[in-house]
Every structure is written in C-alpha cells, then in structure tokens.
Design an enzyme around this catalytic site. Structure first.
Site, PDB file in Angstrom:
ATOM      1  N   ASP A   1      12.354   2.649   5.088  1.00  0.00           N
ATOM      2  CA  ASP A   1      13.010   3.785   4.661  1.00  0.00           C
ATOM      3  C   ASP A   1      14.209   4.410   5.356  1.00  0.00           C
ATOM      4  O   ASP A   1      15.375   4.645   5.012  1.00  0.00           O
ATOM      5  CB  ASP A   1      12.196   5.227   4.352  1.00  0.00           C
ATOM      6  CG  ASP A   1      11.058   4.931   3.317  1.00  0.00           C
ATOM      7  OD1 ASP A   1      11.642   4.335   2.312  1.00  0.00           O
ATOM      8  OD2 ASP A   1      10.479   5.710   3.049  1.00  0.00           O
TER       9      ASP A   1
ATOM     10  N   GLY B   1      14.325   6.815  -8.690  1.00  0.00           N
ATOM     11  CA  GLY B   1      13.489   7.788  -9.580  1.00  0.00           C
ATOM     12  C   GLY B   1      13.373   8.977  -9.179  1.00  0.00           C
ATOM     13  O   GLY B   1      12.992  10.031 -10.026  1.00  0.00           O
ATOM     14  N   ASN B   2      13.109   9.327  -7.802  1.00  0.00           N
ATOM     15  CA  ASN B   2      13.038  10.539  -7.469  1.00  0.00           C
ATOM     16  C   ASN B   2      14.322  11.399  -7.470  1.00  0.00           C
ATOM     17  O   ASN B   2      14.137  12.516  -6.892  1.00  0.00           O
ATOM     18  CB  ASN B   2      12.272  10.472  -5.992  1.00  0.00           C
ATOM     19  CG  ASN B   2      10.848  10.252  -6.057  1.00  0.00           C
ATOM     20  OD1 ASN B   2      10.175  10.399  -7.098  1.00  0.00           O
ATOM     21  ND2 ASN B   2      10.397   9.524  -5.104  1.00  0.00           N
TER      22      ASN B   2
ATOM     23  N   VAL C   1       0.785   5.354   2.822  1.00  0.00           N
ATOM     24  CA  VAL C   1      -0.447   5.540   3.653  1.00  0.00           C
ATOM     25  C   VAL C   1      -0.459   6.625   4.469  1.00  0.00           C
ATOM     26  O   VAL C   1      -1.896   6.848   5.243  1.00  0.00           O
ATOM     27  CB  VAL C   1      -0.788   4.149   4.338  1.00  0.00           C
ATOM     28  CG1 VAL C   1      -0.787   2.902   3.148  1.00  0.00           C
ATOM     29  CG2 VAL C   1       0.199   3.695   5.463  1.00  0.00           C
TER      30      VAL C   1
ATOM     31  N   GLU D   1       3.870   1.145   2.882  1.00  0.00           N
ATOM     32  CA  GLU D   1       4.673   2.220   2.798  1.00  0.00           C
ATOM     33  C   GLU D   1       4.258   3.258   3.638  1.00  0.00           C
ATOM     34  O   GLU D   1       2.933   3.888   3.414  1.00  0.00           O
ATOM     35  CB  GLU D   1       5.016   2.644   1.473  1.00  0.00           C
ATOM     36  CG  GLU D   1       6.271   4.124   1.414  1.00  0.00           C
ATOM     37  CD  GLU D   1       5.875   4.945   0.199  1.00  0.00           C
ATOM     38  OE1 GLU D   1       7.090   5.445   0.144  1.00  0.00           O
ATOM     39  OE2 GLU D   1       4.930   4.769  -0.479  1.00  0.00           O
TER      40      GLU D   1
ATOM     41  N   ASP E   1      11.400   4.780  -5.867  1.00  0.00           N
ATOM     42  CA  ASP E   1      11.398   6.039  -5.213  1.00  0.00           C
ATOM     43  C   ASP E   1      12.824   6.525  -5.144  1.00  0.00           C
ATOM     44  O   ASP E   1      13.035   7.624  -5.569  1.00  0.00           O
ATOM     45  CB  ASP E   1      10.730   6.045  -3.792  1.00  0.00           C
ATOM     46  CG  ASP E   1       9.175   6.225  -3.968  1.00  0.00           C
ATOM     47  OD1 ASP E   1       8.900   7.039  -4.783  1.00  0.00           O
ATOM     48  OD2 ASP E   1       8.278   5.637  -3.093  1.00  0.00           O
TER      49      ASP E   1
ATOM     50  N   LEU F   1       0.808  -1.006   0.134  1.00  0.00           N
ATOM     51  CA  LEU F   1       0.056  -0.009   0.177  1.00  0.00           C
ATOM     52  C   LEU F   1       0.952   1.263   0.125  1.00  0.00           C
ATOM     53  O   LEU F   1       1.897   1.468   0.886  1.00  0.00           O
ATOM     54  CB  LEU F   1      -0.852   0.156   1.356  1.00  0.00           C
ATOM     55  CG  LEU F   1      -2.230  -0.714   1.010  1.00  0.00           C
ATOM     56  CD1 LEU F   1      -2.056  -2.409   1.264  1.00  0.00           C
ATOM     57  CD2 LEU F   1      -3.218  -0.501   2.086  1.00  0.00           C
ATOM     58  N   ASP F   2       0.789   1.997  -1.070  1.00  0.00           N
ATOM     59  CA  ASP F   2       1.605   3.056  -1.223  1.00  0.00           C
ATOM     60  C   ASP F   2       1.249   4.363  -0.077  1.00  0.00           C
ATOM     61  O   ASP F   2       0.134   4.584  -0.105  1.00  0.00           O
ATOM     62  CB  ASP F   2       1.407   3.807  -2.645  1.00  0.00           C
ATOM     63  CG  ASP F   2       2.302   4.880  -3.118  1.00  0.00           C
ATOM     64  OD1 ASP F   2       3.302   4.942  -2.911  1.00  0.00           O
ATOM     65  OD2 ASP F   2       1.494   6.004  -3.204  1.00  0.00           O
TER      66      ASP F   2
END
Length: 611
Positions: free
Chosen positions: A322, A397-398, A272, A303, A394, A269-270
C-alpha cells in the site's frame, strides 16, 4: 473399546487421509460424515430433506458428529435445541443463498484436464485482480483467459467468492467460507475456470477473508458464541477468537481446502492486521505447505496495514505494498486527504524508499494514524516480497465515486510512464481489471442485501463515512454517492473503455511492457537486491538493483511535468537501455548525454555483470 460413529470416523479418516474436520465430507459408498462445532448447543440434529431428524453425537470438545448414508447432492441443515435450523458453516455449496439448505458435495468427482499442473514460480507472477460477477461469473471469466494470457498476465486473482447474501457483492461480506457463491456458478464451474487457466499456463489466486464474517447469514453466535471474542472489536463487529484451537483449525483447513480441492495456486489473505492473534498466520502457512507437499508451487500473499515484514520470512511470499501505491497516487493526482497526507511531504524520497526497501513506514510514526508507530524494517527483503499496484478494488472502490486514475485528471503520458515503472521494476505487479484497456468506468461499492434495514444502514453508513471529505460537505453532495444496494451501482461498475481504438492502444502498451518484463526482469528476479534509490525531485526517482545473475537493472522515472537533472543518465551505456518512453521514440535517449530526464518518462536499462 469405542465402536460408535466416532470410532468409524477415526478408522475412515486414517484410511483416507484426505478428510477435513468441519462440514459434510463424503467417505465413499454413499456415506457422509457430518461434523459441526457447536459448543453452545446441548444437542444438535442432522436434518436431511425428506427424512426424520437424526440426533448427532456430542463430543467432549464441543463437536457434534454423525456418519450416515447421504450421497452427493443431499440437502441438509442442522437443527438446534430452540427449534431453529441453520446451514452448515462449512457448507461446500448452498441450495440457493446463505440462509438456504447446504448440499453434500464430492470434490473428487471432477475430472481434471490439467492434472499434471504443478504451478509456476512466484517470480513469474503478473497478477490480474478480477471480480467474477462483473466478468460474467466463472464461465464469463474463463472465456477471457486467452485474451489475458496473450497480454502477458500469468496469474488471475479472484476477489472473494465465498457465499455472501444476494447476487451482488464485493465478496467481503461472505459468511460461508467454504462455499463458492451460486451467483457465479457451481463448484465445478469454478474448477473449470481454474483448469482452463492451467491449460494456458496461468495461475489462479483467491482472495480469502479470515478477519470477519458479513452482517447477514452468519449463525455462528447462536450455537458457537465462543467463535468470537467479547473483549475486542473490529470495524466489522466482534473479533474472531483465534486463541481457540477449533477456530484456528476451521480457517487453516479452509485455506487448505481451496488450494487442494480447487487447485488454486495461491491465496491473498485480506486485512490480516484485523486477526487478533498473529501467531496463527505462520502456523497456518506451515500447515498448508506441509499438507500440500513439495510437488506443487503454492503462494501465500498478505494484505497487512501493520507492515509486519517479519511475516514475509515465516511462510508468506509477499504483501500488497500500500505504501508504494499511496505515494504514487499522490504524485499522479496531487491528492493529500485521508491517508495520502502521510505521503505528501517527501513524495520523491518516499517513492525511492518504496522501490529500494519495500515499505515506506518501517517503524516510524504515521501522521494519518495519530502518530502511531507503524511497520517493521523491510530493507533486507528481496523486491519479490512486495506486490506493486497503481489501482486495486480497495483503492478505487473505497473512493466515494469509485473513480479510476484515468478519470482523476492524470495526464495520459504520466499514467503510461507510471505503468512502465510498475511493470518493469522487480516487485511483483498487479493489474486491476479494466486498467489494461484504459477503462474509465468507475468501480463502485455494491451489495444486494435483502433486509431493507441492513441495506439502508449500509447506504447511510457509507455516506457518513465521506461526510468529512472535501467535496462532500453538504447534504446534496452526499446524496450523490451511489447507493450500494441499487442494481445500477453494480451495472455501472463493469469495466468498459470509452473508445475501442484507445482501448487497443492501452492493451498494446501493457503487452509491450510485459514482454519486456518477461525477457529482461523475470529470468533474473529471484534473489534480486536493491543497490539503492534516490529522489530526483518530488515526482522523479532513480533506482538500481543487482539481479540474480549479477546484472544491474536501473529504472529512471519522472512523472512530473518538467524535465529534471539526472546524473545517472550519463553513466548508462546507450546499448543497455531496453526501454524509454512512453513513446520509446528516441526522445528519451536524446537526453542521455546531457543528463536530463524528460517529463512523463520511464527509462529501463540492464547492464551485464562486468559490463
């Protein structure tokens, strides 16, 4: 007594027990039930291509519904009072892109080859994050599964596949959460991918986005403005209103839909932390697990920037860690801008805490967040509750230029030692596509918006985002940040190795380490508990866990350029050491007696209980 469409719907739902509350659901015999939550519309018509509009029945709770003949393959839209028509927000497949007609689909028509599959335990997970588009769609990724299985990957995690505008997107701009994007293939192509993975004894996870909709193709506000809050925003626009039972149900059923109709083994789940009502999360987890039943192993992963450890005891298996990534990235690269600044002052101590307790921030003030308190205590959780990665979509790519670690000046020996740490500790490892072959190609942010003003806004907004970062202080440097909408940005993001011999060496490295993980760590992982960890220096750490069978796993890692003192080495029986490297040539073992841990080195030892 009510004998209209609603009564018929109720009777058929009770009999079938497999229906969902949103969208077009085949009932058998060519009948389909259409249901739309449109509290902002007085009336709604079902528009089936080639037929006259059919008025739908409005109910007291804002739904509009109709049961009629509409076999699988029927194209339809919903007509609104202002004369416009919209696709189904719960569309199972689109006739093209997000603005086009929706298609009635019968998920029961697919013949599963691995119908016996019941999943694998979470402790066996070795996740591989993949972007379906860059892998050649569902069929292209399916062709790669045997290679990944040989490597030791046990679970493929797909970046979001819910329908987004255009053919190129990370997936986080999705607007039709139930419909796989046609750029990747059909719903049955996706089922074939999952079926093939199960045939190789591999799990498949899906990244789902429940915190926002993308900027193009979302029509909800025109007929269901109640779907969004007017008093709260997210970085992507108005917050979704999870206080409303219909909204809660829409997304809970979506989670169940992917797990049941496609047989995914789990969901990630992205973000949250951007869901406005956190109580929905354990409610959804309980609903999904109750609906799936005890005969399948289904895993739910978060996440969550809030580091809410309590959710990991309320139906969720794990969270992306993270904190562990950020401190390791700082150690490997020396970067301390942005959120890396919060991990720069005591990197060794923070790495030790991440290995022993999961989260670094467990309620302390986070400097990067203006001193805001962040996190909840996590020391009591087993390490299997944390997903450990060196890179992901993330974190690569970020970056403005999408650089991977291998392109940031990290010494290869240090990177290999970091990979060994990641794959041998008891946390659950995640490998980002391309890492396993040492790919140096970037992973860039890409889109394919067809509205020129939106494409321009995304490009300019991304460049503004990096204007304050070192290296992008002048306009010329900012112009060098790739345009997300340029097809070349997407093409450049395909993982490729510079040299096939080097790529094969990386693959062997991952295969060796994952074989060791499978032999020494996985059988003892469930219920493992930390026995403590300490920093050996700013780039080195020693950590120990008591495993499920009572054995003691010790990991020593030095990512620095100089050897460091390590008294723990003297106490390790040489025959307990099952890995030392990168080279594993005996160089590291020679330091056991002097008690010095070599530079760029990871050592792993397993001592049996009482040994």
């Amino acid at each position: 007594m009510n004998t209209g469409p609603s009564a018929a719907l109720s009777r058929k739902e009770d009999a079938g027990g497999q229906l969902y509350g949103f969208g077009a659901v085949p009932l058998g015999g060519g009948d389909t039930r259409f249901r739309l939550w449109a509290p902002g519309a007085r009336e709604v018509a079902l528009l089936i291509r080639g037929q006259e509009p059919r008025p739908m029945t409005a109910t007291h709770d804002g739904f509009h519904e109709l049961v009629c003949q509409a076999p699988a393959g029927t194209l339809y839209r919903f007509g609104l009072p202002d004369g416009s028509s919209v696709p189904d927000p719960a569309s199972r497949m689109q006739d093209g892109d997000v603005h086009d007609a929706s298609i009635v689909c019968d998920s029961a028509s697919y013949s599963w080859q691995c119908g016996h599959w019941r999943g694998r335990p979470w402790t066996e997970a070795v996740l591989y994050e993949a972007h379906c588009g860059l892998a050649g769609g569902f069929d292209g990724l399916r062709a790669r599964l045997p290679e990944l299985a040989r490597l030791g990957i046990t679970a493929v995690e797909l970046m979001p596949v819910a329908d987004f505008p255009g053919p190129r997107n990370w997936g986080y701009d999705g607007v039709l959460p139930y419909a796989p994007d046609r750029a990747y293939g059909t719903p049955d192509d996706l089922r074939r991918l999952i079926d093939a993975a199960h045939g190789l004894h591999m799990m498949v996870f899906l990244d789902v986005v429940y915190n926002h909709f993308g900027p193009d193709g979302n029509y909800l506000s025109s007929y269901a403005p109640e779907f969004f809050r007017t008093d709260l925003d997210t970085p992507w626009g108005p917050a979704i209103d999870f206080r409303r039972p219909e909204v809660r149900r829409f997304f809970a059923e979506n989670a169940l839909y992917w797990l049941r109709e496609y047989r995914f083994d789990g969901l990630r789940l992205d973000a949250v932390h951007a869901i406005s009502d956190r109580s929905w999360l354990p409610e959804m987890a309980a609903f999904v697990r109750r609906s799936i039943g005890p005969n399948r192993q289904v895993h739910l992963v978060l996440e969550n920037d809030d580091n809410a450890a309590s959710l990991l005891e309320q139906g969720f298996d794990a969270q992306w860690n993270d904190d562990a990534h950020h401190v390791l990235h700082h150690v490997l690269t020396g970067e301390r801008s942005g959120y890396y600044a919060s991990y720069a002052d005591d990197a060794g101590g923070m790495l030790a805490r991440a290995l022993a307790e999961g989260f670094v921030f467990q309620g302390q003030a986070d400097p990067h967040r203006q001193g805001r308190l962040r996190g909840e205590p996590s020391a009591g959780l087993s390490p299997e509750h944390f997903v450990f990665f060196l890179q992901n979509h993330d974190q690569v790519g970020n970056r403005a230029l999408g650089e991977r670690l291998i392109s940031l000046g990290v010494r290869q020996k240090a990177l290999r030692a970091a990979v060994a740490l990641q794959l041998l500790v008891p946390q659950i490892p995640l490998v980002f596509m391309g890492e396993e072959q040492g790919a140096s190609t970037p992973f860039l942010y890409f889109t394919s918006h067809t509205r020129p003003e939106l494409a321009r806004a995304v490009r300019d907004g991304r460049r503004r985002e990096f204007a304050g970062f070192p290296g992008f202080a002048d306009a010329h440097a900012l112009q060098g940040i790739p345009d997300p909408n340029d097809p070349d940005t997407w093409r450049r993001s395909r993982p490729q190795a510079d040299d096939e011999a080097a790529a094969e060496a990386w693959r062997r490295w991952y295969e060796q380490l994952l074989a060791l993980r499978r032999e020494y760590v996985v059988p003892r992982l469930r219920g493992a508990r930390s026995m403590g960890a300490r920093a050996l220096g700013p780039s080195a750490v020693c950590a120990t866990w008591k495993m499920d069978d009572g054995a003691r796993l010790t990991i020593l890692c030095n990512l620095g350029d100089e050897a460091c003192e390590c008294t723990e080495l003297a106490g390790l029986p040489p025959d307990a050491v099952f890995f030392s490297g990168p080279e594993d040539s005996g160089e590291a073992r020679a330091f056991l007696q002097p008690g010095r841990l070599p530079a760029h080195c990871t050592i792993a030892a397993l001592e049996s209980e009482g040994g």
